[in-house]
Scaffold this motif. Structure first.
Motif, mmCIF file in Angstrom:
data_model
loop_
_atom_site.group_PDB
_atom_site.id
_atom_site.type_symbol
_atom_site.label_atom_id
_atom_site.label_comp_id
_atom_site.label_asym_id
_atom_site.label_seq_id
_atom_site.Cartn_x
_atom_site.Cartn_y
_atom_site.Cartn_z
ATOM 1 N N UNK A 1 48.432 13.302 5.269
ATOM 2 C CA UNK A 1 46.970 13.201 5.348
ATOM 3 C C UNK A 1 46.340 13.590 4.014
ATOM 4 N N UNK A 2 46.891 14.623 3.401
ATOM 5 C CA UNK A 2 46.469 15.040 2.071
ATOM 6 C C UNK A 2 46.595 13.910 1.063
ATOM 7 N N UNK A 3 47.728 13.243 1.125
ATOM 8 C CA UNK A 3 48.047 12.174 0.192
ATOM 9 C C UNK A 3 47.014 11.050 0.308
ATOM 10 N N UNK A 4 46.823 10.587 1.515
ATOM 11 C CA UNK A 4 45.890 9.483 1.712
ATOM 12 C C UNK A 4 44.478 9.899 1.310
ATOM 13 N N UNK A 5 44.107 11.105 1.700
ATOM 14 C CA UNK A 5 42.759 11.560 1.366
ATOM 15 C C UNK A 5 42.584 11.703 -0.137
ATOM 16 N N UNK B 1 40.940 18.088 0.433
ATOM 17 C CA UNK B 1 39.555 17.917 0.861
ATOM 18 C C UNK B 1 38.859 19.273 1.010
ATOM 19 N N UNK B 2 39.512 20.225 1.673
ATOM 20 C CA UNK B 2 38.895 21.536 1.848
ATOM 21 C C UNK B 2 38.742 22.246 0.509
ATOM 22 N N UNK B 3 39.726 22.058 -0.355
ATOM 23 C CA UNK B 3 39.662 22.733 -1.657
ATOM 24 C C UNK B 3 38.412 22.321 -2.401
ATOM 25 N N UNK B 4 38.109 21.061 -2.296
ATOM 26 C CA UNK B 4 36.927 20.578 -2.984
ATOM 27 C C UNK B 4 35.668 21.231 -2.425
ATOM 28 N N UNK C 1 37.399 13.981 3.009
ATOM 29 C CA UNK C 1 37.742 14.852 4.132
ATOM 30 C C UNK C 1 37.802 14.041 5.418
ATOM 31 N N UNK C 2 36.961 13.039 5.531
ATOM 32 C CA UNK C 2 36.940 12.221 6.740
ATOM 33 C C UNK C 2 38.269 11.506 6.916
ATOM 34 N N UNK C 3 38.748 10.938 5.831
ATOM 35 C CA UNK C 3 40.011 10.210 5.890
ATOM 36 C C UNK C 3 41.155 11.142 6.247
ATOM 37 N N UNK C 4 41.128 12.347 5.661
ATOM 38 C CA UNK C 4 42.175 13.315 5.976
ATOM 39 C C UNK C 4 42.156 13.628 7.461
ATOM 40 N N UNK D 1 47.109 1.569 4.219
ATOM 41 C CA UNK D 1 46.330 2.502 3.417
ATOM 42 C C UNK D 1 47.218 3.267 2.440
ATOM 43 N N UNK D 2 48.381 3.654 2.894
ATOM 44 C CA UNK D 2 49.290 4.444 2.067
ATOM 45 C C UNK D 2 49.890 3.608 0.943
#
Lengths: 933, 81
Positions: free
Chosen positions: A103-107, A612-615, A114-117, A433-434
């Motif tokens: 999920x991290x990778x795709x996001x 996403x959260x890190x951002x 964050x939505x995509x993750x 997507x990947x």
């Protein structure tokens, strides 16, 4: 039948052993002697792909379809061949961005969305829960079979919903998973002990399975030939030896394809292959070692299946052949080994899958939501690492409980493989997507989102939903006649596509919708600034060898960064990381962080809580100035800018060169002019010194005689008269000199006032002669005048001409011996457009002027020889002035040669033998009568 | 070069394990005590693995980490994606 106590005891013993291996792995890692530095361990850890599905389910499938189990392992073999290119690229990106899950990778690829993750996490959890539940089913079944509680053919007796056997198994597994995978937080999400344990259990299950297979083939039967021969003899078994058993080439291909994707996209596979990878070079060994493992573990699947069909009574669940065959043959130890192998396969899968899913849930689902909920004000809380860990552990627990309930709901109705394949199609939804994100820069976040949601929806409708029918939760008409009777929406035959098995059917429709939306929506939407940068970074990662684009601009205090990092990594680790960064960059930590440091901090955070959260977290700590697309393009095209700048510099320096050349020319001119001025200055100085000298001489005389007259009162009147006469004469001389100097100066500067009038030159000559008549008579000089008649009148300054004539006559009188001759003639005009010229010659019979001196006499203050009669000489300026006057009138004044040409008509008298001064004057002076030197 | 060879092996694998060739070998005839189909599947599978191992491990001298990585990167940049 083995006593249940023994079975349970062995089970716990084995798990304890696994634990020991994991602990040992972690200890070695801490000591720096990592056990997972070997590529063999890496390849073996990938063997977690083989779960209870492989151990039990393959045999079950083979018993009915022959080699129909094989595509699940051929697909990964084909993917392994591509790993060398694909997996290394993924690893590069993952290292760069500290990716911790798929999920991290795709996001991260689509702009750290964050939505995509969150969407990927949801799909992963929903898709994998069935898979985990099948492991639970396998464990519980194997427990029952081993201990004989189920009997060889009977179905398992119904358990209570809570605290039944399987429930306890689930709880225990949750506990083990927490102990293996969520003991503490590691920013890199590395669990060396876990990997060591997984590699160990891959070996265990391989050994166990091969042992059972060897036993069946060579123990129960007499080798492959005997086994296959017996099977071929039976009509119901013969099809299993060819493709006939499989039947459907379409579904064979579909299964191969979906397994091909699953080996890459299953969360647990991604975790061990990417997140736990320590060295990119390990991929090389894995490319062939892993397929070899798969081959080895699958060689005996068909033999065991056939053996079970041949040896065991009908009605025994084929999924259990691996256990029941040894049991039926009286090999209890072997059966126990098989049980351990199956347990190993199942627990390995559950632990890794639950860990991977919990990372996704905590980083990409729960934390972003919690951070955004302002009510909790989490970003201001002190230490969040404890919260993070709690979320992880809760997630693991929740996943296992959910899997248990799914098992209770559905598990009994389906074979292991069927359940597993449902999960495979679910994770296949990540593929566009990947993979598209890795190779297509134009893929946008909107496209990925649409693809994932669309594919997931189709999958959900065509696979897990209709399975509820089997569970009795939905009426049978739902599957057979479609919802509300709409035949086109039948979940197993959407839009009339009949003839496919459910898996293939679902794969076809979900792939169509997924890929179609991915490409279509991507092409019709645009990327944001960060997204574009990430797209380029991902797709070009192999070319760029590890640089990451700095798309951040703003200000951040290092103290703030330290605080933020401390909250999620712990204060000690945060300090460690910052110090290491400072050491690497070679400077002390600044007070204000630059973009590189902030990016580094973001990466560290991403390792702990997801990109996403890190951002989100970092945004609260620093002041970010959003970049416009233009600025990003400027950053990305920095090289071009530098090139353009240096080109501009070249232009400027060239222009400068031209200017300096001009400057040099001007300087040279100035220098020349300066030299001329200096020369003139010198001449002026010379003139002044000469004039003052000339003035001094008569002044001295005057003074001298005046003093004598003054001092001597007893001078005779004659002497007095004589001396006074001298004083008067010298004074006159002085006056003359001063006047002449003034004249000369005026002549030179053009300030003289010329008064032109018609002049009769003959009359003027006679007048001049008359003026000097007294002097001439006193000196006894005879003057002869030979003046032509008919000389035209001259347009000239009368007085100046007179001055010239007087000067000439006076000179002649000083130097002659007694005779002066003046001759005036009219000469014919010379040249074109010229006027007649009047020529005056003044000659005397004096010593004459040597040719060498003839020009010198006209120089200022020049006196060639002293006067012949002892009189004080002239001023030396007369001739200079006379020449200037002549030249001003367009004429000339010079000293002629000794023998002037004769032969003029009219028989004029010969000039005398001394000096002859000639003046020529044109009748009409030339238009430009400018004074010349 | 390695990546191109491996991709070629991949192509070979796809061909060998799908319909046309698959049906060609789908027979229960026995060879060496094994049914042809079974032997074909596992034999070809082993062969593919062997070829992959040969391409990867090869007779190349072991390079240090960075140099090897840089070398394969150059191959990637110039060769297949």
């Amino acid at each position: 039948m083995i006593h249940q106590g023994i079975v349970l005891g062995v089970a716990f013993a084995y798990v304890a052993l696994l634990f020991a291996v994991a602990y040992w792995g972690d200890r070695r890692a801490q000591q720096g002697r990592s056990v997972i530095g070997s590529p063999v361990v890496y390849a073996l850890s990938l063997g977690v792909y083989c779960t209870a599905w492989t151990f039990y389910g393959s045999v079950g499938r083979a018993a009915t379809t022959g080699v129909g189990f094989l595509p699940t392992y051929l697909g990964p073999t084909l993917m392994a061949l591509l790993w060398w290119v694909l997996l290394r690229k993924i690893l590069r990106v993952a290292k760069l961005y500290r990716i911790t899950s798929i999920a991290d990778f795709v996001s991260a690829r689509y702009g750290k969305s964050a939505l995509l993750a969150g969407v990927v996490s949801v799909i992963a959890v929903v898709g994998i829960i069935p898979y985990i539940s099948l492991q639970l089913k396998a464990i519980s079944t194997s427990l029952q079979v081993s201990s004989g509680a189920a009997g060889l053919g009977a179905a398992a007796e119904p358990e209570p919903l809570f605290l039944g056997q399987t429930f306890i198994v689930a709880l225990v597994l949750a506990l083990f998973t927490i102990l293996f995978g969520a003991r503490r937080l590691d920013p890199t999400e590395r669990h060396e002990g876990l990997v060591a344990a997984i590699a160990f259990e891959s070996v265990v299950k391989l050994v166990a399975f091969v042992a059972v297979g060897a036993f069946v083939t060579f123990g129960v039967f007499d080798g492959f030939g005997d086994l296959f021969g017996q099977a071929a003899a039976r009509a119901d078994l013969r099809p299993l030896l060819t493709f006939e058993g499989v039947g459907d080439y379409g579904s064979w291909f579909a299964l191969t394809f979906v397994s091909f994707l699953a080996i890459l996209l299953l969360p647990r596979q991604f975790h061990v292959a990417v997140v736990e990878n320590v060295d990119e070079r390990h991929v090389g060994r894995a490319v062939w070692l892993f397929p070899l493992y798969l081959l080895a573990i699958n060689v005996f699947v068909l033999p065991i299946a056939l053996g079970g069909r041949l040896y065991l009574p009908a009605g025994v669940d084929a999924d259990t052949f691996v256990l029941t065959l040894p049991l039926a043959a009286g090999q209890e130890a072997l059966a126990l080994l098989a049980f351990v192998g199956g347990l190993s396969a199942a627990t390995g899968m559950v632990i890794v899958a639950a860990t991977a899913l919990s990372i996704m849930i905590s980083n990409d689902l729960v934390m972003p939501v919690l951070l955004r909920l302002r009510r909790l004000r989490l970003t201001e809380r002190g230490d969040l690492s404890a919260l993070l860990l709690a979320v992880r552990r809760g997630a693991i627990f929740g996943i296992l409980v959910a899997s248990y309930f799914y098992f209770r709901l559905i598990g009994s109705a389906y074979s292991l493989v069927s359940i597993g394949l449902i999960s495979f199609v679910a994770v296949a939804q990540f593929a566009p997507a990947f993979l598209g994100g890795l190779y297509w820069k134009r893929a946008t976040r909107a496209g990925a989102l649409a693809a994932l949601v669309g594919g997931f929806a189709v999958w959900g409708y065509t696979l897990p939903l209709p399975s509820l029918v089997e569970a009795g939760l939905l009426p049978a008409s739902f599957a057979e006649a479609g919802p509300l009777g709409i035949a086109l929406l039948r979940p197993y035959a959407l839009f009339g596509l009949v003839g496919l098995d459910p898996i293939t059917h679902s794969l076809v429709w979900s792939a169509l919708v997924n890929a179609g939306l991915f490409v279509g929506v991507s092409l019709w939407t645009r990327q944001g600034v960060v997204e574009h940068g990430q797209a380029v970074a991902f797709v070009d990662v192999l070319r760029r060898s590890g640089e990451s684009v700095q798309l951040w601009r703003g200000r951040a205090a290092v103290a703030d960064l330290r605080a933020v990092l401390g909250r999620f990594l712990g204060a000690a680790r945060a300090d460690e990381a910052l110090v290491a960064y400072a050491r690497r960059s070679g400077e002390a930590l600044p007070d204000v962080a630059d973009a590189a440091l902030v990016q580094h901090a973001e990466q560290l955070l991403a390792g702990a809580i997801g990109a996403a959260s890190a951002r989100v977290v970092l945004a609260t700590a620093v002041q970010e100035e959003p970049l416009s697309l233009r600025e990003v393009m400027a950053i990305l095209d920095e090289t071009q800018q530098v090139i353009a700048y240096s080109r501009a510099l070249e232009e400027k320096s060239r222009a400068l060169g031209e200017k300096s050349a001009e400057l040099e020319a001007a300087t040279a001119e100035l220098r020349a002019a300066n030299e001329r001025l200096t020369e003139f200055d010198r001449l002026k100085d010379e003139f002044v010194s000469t004039v003052t000298h000339e003035l001094r001489t008569p002044l001295t005389s005057v003074r001298a005689f005046a003093e004598i007259l003054h001092d001597n009162a007893d001078l005779s009147p004659e002497q007095r008269r004589e001396f006074l006469g001298i004083v008067i004469k010298e004074s006159e001389r002085l006056t003359r000199l001063v006047n002449q100097v003034l004249d000369l100066q005026k002549l030179d500067s053009g300030a003289l006032d010329w008064r032109y009038e018609a002049v009769d030159l003959a009359a003027l000559v006679a007048e001049a002669a008359a003026a000097l008549g007294q002097v001439l008579r006193e000196r006894g000089i005879a003057l002869t005048l030979a003046l032509d008649d008919g000389a035209p009148p001259l347009n000239a300054d009368r007085d100046r001409l007179m001055q010239v004539l007087v000067n000439l006559l006076s000179n002649a009188s000083k130097f002659c011996r007694g005779r002066i001759a003046v001759r005036l003639r009219t000469e014919a005009p010379e040249g074109d457009g010229a006027t007649p010229v009047l020529r005056v010659e003044v000659s005397d019979d004096g010593p004459g002027i040597a040719p060498a001196h003839r020009e010198q006499v006209f120089e200022r203050f020049r006196q060639v020889e002293p006067a012949s009669d002892g009189q004080p000489g002239g001023t030396g300026l007369g001739l200079a002035i006379a020449r200037r006057i002549a030249e001003h009138h367009g004429g000339r004044l010079w000293v002629a040669d000794g023998a002037p040409p004769s032969g003029s008509p009219g028989g004029s008298p010969e000039p005398l033998s001394g000096a002859t001064f000639v003046v020529t004057l044109p009748v009409a002076p030339a238009p430009s009568a400018a004074p010349t030197r | 070069m390695r990546s191109q060879r491996l991709i070629a092996l991949f192509g070979l694998g796809v061909v060998v394990f799908t319909y046309p060739l698959l049906s060609l070998f789908s027979s229960a005839e026995v060879v060496l005590g094994l049914p042809v189909f079974y032997a074909y599947l596992f034999g070809v599978w082993a062969g593919l693995i062997g070829l992959a191992a040969w391409v990867i491990e090869g007779r190349r001298p072991r390079l240090p980490a960075e140099a090897e990585r840089a070398e394969t990167d150059r191959a990637e940049a110039g060769g297949a994606p």
